[in-house]
Scaffold this active site. Structure first.
Site, PDB file in Angstrom:
ATOM      1  N   ASN A  33       0.717  -1.337  -0.021  1.00  0.00           N
ATOM      2  CA  ASN A  33       0.109   0.174   0.009  1.00  0.00           C
ATOM      3  C   ASN A  33       0.753   1.235   0.037  1.00  0.00           C
ATOM      4  O   ASN A  33       1.962   1.112  -0.096  1.00  0.00           O
ATOM      5  CB  ASN A  33      -0.989  -0.151   1.305  1.00  0.00           C
ATOM      6  CG  ASN A  33      -0.145  -0.043   2.485  1.00  0.00           C
ATOM      7  OD1 ASN A  33       0.615   0.966   3.082  1.00  0.00           O
ATOM      8  ND2 ASN A  33      -0.432  -1.250   3.305  1.00  0.00           N
ATOM      9  N   PHE A  38      -4.584   3.066  14.715  1.00  0.00           N
ATOM     10  CA  PHE A  38      -4.889   4.152  13.644  1.00  0.00           C
ATOM     11  C   PHE A  38      -6.030   3.506  12.750  1.00  0.00           C
ATOM     12  O   PHE A  38      -5.873   2.052  12.559  1.00  0.00           O
ATOM     13  CB  PHE A  38      -3.551   4.152  12.791  1.00  0.00           C
ATOM     14  CG  PHE A  38      -2.731   5.440  13.364  1.00  0.00           C
ATOM     15  CD1 PHE A  38      -1.989   5.237  14.370  1.00  0.00           C
ATOM     16  CD2 PHE A  38      -2.838   6.671  12.652  1.00  0.00           C
ATOM     17  CE1 PHE A  38      -1.181   6.223  15.024  1.00  0.00           C
ATOM     18  CE2 PHE A  38      -1.965   7.636  12.851  1.00  0.00           C
ATOM     19  CZ  PHE A  38      -1.071   7.432  14.231  1.00  0.00           C
ATOM     20  N   LYS A  60     -11.033  -4.159  18.894  1.00  0.00           N
ATOM     21  CA  LYS A  60      -9.344  -4.439  19.269  1.00  0.00           C
ATOM     22  C   LYS A  60      -9.051  -4.072  20.349  1.00  0.00           C
ATOM     23  O   LYS A  60      -7.902  -4.382  20.975  1.00  0.00           O
ATOM     24  CB  LYS A  60      -8.631  -3.898  18.003  1.00  0.00           C
ATOM     25  CG  LYS A  60      -8.950  -4.054  16.716  1.00  0.00           C
ATOM     26  CD  LYS A  60      -7.745  -3.527  15.688  1.00  0.00           C
ATOM     27  CE  LYS A  60      -8.275  -3.966  14.141  1.00  0.00           C
ATOM     28  NZ  LYS A  60      -7.315  -4.111  13.093  1.00  0.00           N
TER      29      LYS A  60
HETATM   30  O1  PMT Z   1       3.025   5.903   6.463  1.00  0.00           O
HETATM   31  P1  PMT Z   1       2.257   7.329   6.021  1.00  0.00           P
HETATM   32  O2  PMT Z   1       2.626   7.398   4.680  1.00  0.00           O
HETATM   33  O3  PMT Z   1       2.823   8.468   6.861  1.00  0.00           O
HETATM   34  O4  PMT Z   1       0.926   7.097   6.254  1.00  0.00           O
HETATM   35  C1  PMT Z   1       0.205   7.013   7.596  1.00  0.00           C
HETATM   36  C2  PMT Z   1      -0.984   6.039   7.801  1.00  0.00           C
HETATM   37  C3  PMT Z   1      -1.929   6.775   6.949  1.00  0.00           C
HETATM   38  C4  PMT Z   1      -0.626   4.550   7.305  1.00  0.00           C
HETATM   39  C5  PMT Z   1      -1.273   6.209   9.235  1.00  0.00           C
HETATM   40  O5  PMT Z   1      -1.583   7.203   9.608  1.00  0.00           O
HETATM   41  C6  PMT Z   1      -2.477   5.091   9.319  1.00  0.00           C
HETATM   42  O6  PMT Z   1      -3.731   5.622   9.222  1.00  0.00           O
HETATM   43  N1  PMT Z   1      -2.143   3.556   9.819  1.00  0.00           N
HETATM   44  C7  PMT Z   1      -3.337   2.425   9.718  1.00  0.00           C
HETATM   45  C8  PMT Z   1      -3.822   2.522   8.448  1.00  0.00           C
HETATM   46  C9  PMT Z   1      -4.925   1.225   8.144  1.00  0.00           C
HETATM   47  O7  PMT Z   1      -4.912   0.676   7.251  1.00  0.00           O
HETATM   48  O8  PMT Z   1      -5.393   1.216   9.354  1.00  0.00           O
HETATM   49  P2  PMT Z   1      -6.615  -0.251   9.438  1.00  0.00           P
HETATM   50  O9  PMT Z   1      -8.075   0.461   9.373  1.00  0.00           O
HETATM   51  O10 PMT Z   1      -6.290  -1.207   8.149  1.00  0.00           O
HETATM   52  O11 PMT Z   1      -6.067  -1.003  10.659  1.00  0.00           O
HETATM   53  C10 PMT Z   1      -6.422  -0.725  11.944  1.00  0.00           C
HETATM   54  C11 PMT Z   1      -5.433  -0.705  12.883  1.00  0.00           C
HETATM   55  O12 PMT Z   1      -4.983  -2.165  13.189  1.00  0.00           O
HETATM   56  C12 PMT Z   1      -4.139  -0.164  12.601  1.00  0.00           C
HETATM   57  O13 PMT Z   1      -3.554   0.590  13.780  1.00  0.00           O
HETATM   58  C13 PMT Z   1      -3.248  -1.307  12.151  1.00  0.00           C
HETATM   59  O14 PMT Z   1      -1.872  -0.937  12.245  1.00  0.00           O
HETATM   60  C14 PMT Z   1      -3.681  -2.404  12.945  1.00  0.00           C
HETATM   61  N2  PMT Z   1      -3.826  -3.524  12.091  1.00  0.00           N
HETATM   62  C15 PMT Z   1      -4.184  -3.979  10.917  1.00  0.00           C
HETATM   63  C16 PMT Z   1      -4.316  -4.811  10.196  1.00  0.00           C
HETATM   64  C17 PMT Z   1      -3.469  -6.050  10.884  1.00  0.00           C
HETATM   65  N3  PMT Z   1      -3.498  -7.307  10.046  1.00  0.00           N
HETATM   66  N4  PMT Z   1      -2.724  -5.972  11.740  1.00  0.00           N
HETATM   67  C18 PMT Z   1      -2.950  -4.807  12.397  1.00  0.00           C
HETATM   68  O15 PMT Z   1      -2.333  -4.653  13.470  1.00  0.00           O
END
Ligand code: PMT
Length: 402
Positions: free
Chosen positions: A214, A326, A344
């Site tokens: 991504n 996040f 979570k």
């Molecule tokens: O790296 P940059 O270019 O500065 O951009 C920053 C960012 C946009 C990546 C950051 O600010 C951000 O939003 N990160 C989380 C993005 C995301 O895709 O979140 P999610 O909705 O998929 O996941 C929710 C949370 O669970 C996140 O904290 C993620 O780290 C965690 N997660 C998700 C999937 C997974 N398999 N394991 C996880 O731990």
């Protein structure tokens, strides 16, 4: 970080004085109030009106001006600021400061400033021959020993046409130095805490040359790691592939895939009291990672399988840890983010609104809402990822202390 901070900006007479206007602008943008004092020589390069228009404060230029309404303006001006900056600092000004001379407003007010009590940053700018002059070097060394911070000038083409060292450090770098000085002056409120931060994307291999990933650049996570380290934390940074320079002093573990990240985070998280997961972890990976490069065919159907949800797994065994997640959303920002926070078992979630310009992936800034477990929501304006990192750490500290 610079909100409610007052910075006194001294400007002395060098061509780099034009960059002081940009420095003042950046400081104001970061939330600081800027009080400008200019020397007589500086007035030949830039006008007080420029600085007054940028800072919204009167600009002081002389020791004896009845219009100031104070006979002790040099003392009055030295009382208020949290930090003092002189940019550019000429060889003449450095010499006066090192010798303890006060023959104008700026040099005199510095006689009332103790660098051990409030930080002072000097940004020398001069011709290379002057910079290399043993007397100038001696003066700079003497100032360093007394606790003044000097921003080592850059090398490049100088105003006189010479090429060499002597260019004033760029305003954006000075801003970063000012922040660092103010953070360490404010104290290290994370000392004794271990903060685990994840950053960047993950890459899910398809074959030896291809992967699914991504747009995460790692900037948000690296900014968090840097800010937590500056505030005294022991920082463990588990980062997917990025092109960024690692922040100094952090324990860095580069990883590639979600499964690598999962393994490293599960190994390290027991050491941490605070976990901040800003990484964009791939939810799926190709079911097969071909040993050989996949050849072109008519059509290719990829089968994807779920990756472990790292944060959810930590959430189910978090004990007293403080967990920050996040959420990057394109719709229903608050509803989706809150659902993730509950599922979570998080204490706080940072919701990026991907629909807004200047937010989310691969940009320098972010626009977020902070959602807390008790139902509160704090919407923050657009700011740099570094400033946001400090805001997040401020909120974590308030909550974690309870
Ligand atoms: O790296 P940059 O270019 O500065 O951009 C920053 C960012 C946009 C990546 C950051 O600010 C951000 O939003 N990160 C989380 C993005 C995301 O895709 O979140 P999610 O909705 O998929 O996941 C929710 C949370 O669970 C996140 O904290 C993620 O780290 C965690 N997660 C998700 C999937 C997974 N398999 N394991 C996880 O731990």
């Amino acid at each position: 970080m610079l909100k409610n901070k007052i910075v006194l900006l001294g400007i002395t007479g060098g061509i780099a004085a034009y960059k002081s206007a940009e420095l003042a602008r950046l400081l104001i943008k970061a939330g600081a109030s800027v009080q400008v004092v200019m020397t007589d020589h500086a007035l030949s390069f830039i006008t007080p009106l420029t600085m007054k228009s940028l800072t919204g404060r009167p600009v002081y230029t002389s020791l004896f001006n009845p219009a100031y309404g104070s006979a002790t303006i040099h003392i009055d001006l030295a009382r208020e600021p949290h930090m003092f900056v002189v940019a550019p600092a000429t060889a003449n000004f450095l010499g006066k400061l090192a010798a303890g001379l006060g023959d104008d407003l700026l040099s005199t007010l510095f006689l009332a400033v103790e660098p051990q009590e409030r930080p002072v940053l000097l940004a020398p700018a001069m011709n290379t021959a002057m910079f290399e002059n043993p007397v100038v070097r001696e003066n700079m060394e003497r100032l360093r020993l007394r606790g003044f911070e000097l921003a080592d000038p850059d090398a490049g083409t100088l105003a006189c046409g010479d090429v060499g060292k002597g260019r004033m450090v760029e305003p954006s770098q000075l801003l970063q130095l000012i922040r660092e000085k103010l953070v360490s002056a404010a104290g290290v409120d994370y000392r004794g805490l271990t903060v685990l931060v994840t950053a960047g994307p993950t890459r899910e291999p398809l074959d030896p040359v291809r992967f699914i990933s991504n747009r995460s650049s790692g900037r948000m996570g690296y900014a968090l790691a840097r800010a937590a380290r500056e505030r005294g934390a022991h920082v463990i940074l588990v980062a997917g592939p990025t092109a960024l320079e690692p922040p100094p002093g952090v324990e860095l573990y580069p990883v590639v895939s979600a499964r690598d990240m999962h393994q490293k985070v599960m190994e390290k998280f027991p050491q941490a009291q605070i976990v901040i997961k800003s990484a964009a972890v791939a939810d799926y990976r190709p079911a097969e990672n071909s040993q050989q490069k996949i050849k072109k065919g008519r059509a290719l159907t990829l089968k994807l399988v779920r990756n472990p949800d790292i944060l959810q797994e930590i959430g189910s065994s978090k004990e007293k840890r403080f967990l920050v997640g996040f959420a990057a959303e394109t719709e229903n920002l608050r509803t989706n983010a809150r659902e993730k926070m509950v599922r979570k078992n998080l204490d706080m979630i940072v919701a990026n609104d991907l629909g807004q310009e200047g937010a989310g992936f691969a940009v320098e800034t972010n626009i977020v809402q902070l959602l807390f477990k008790d139902g509160r929501v704090e919407a923050l304006p657009r700011m740099s990822k570094y400033d946001l990192a400090h805001c997040i750490l401020d909120r974590v500290k308030e909550q974690y202390g309870r």
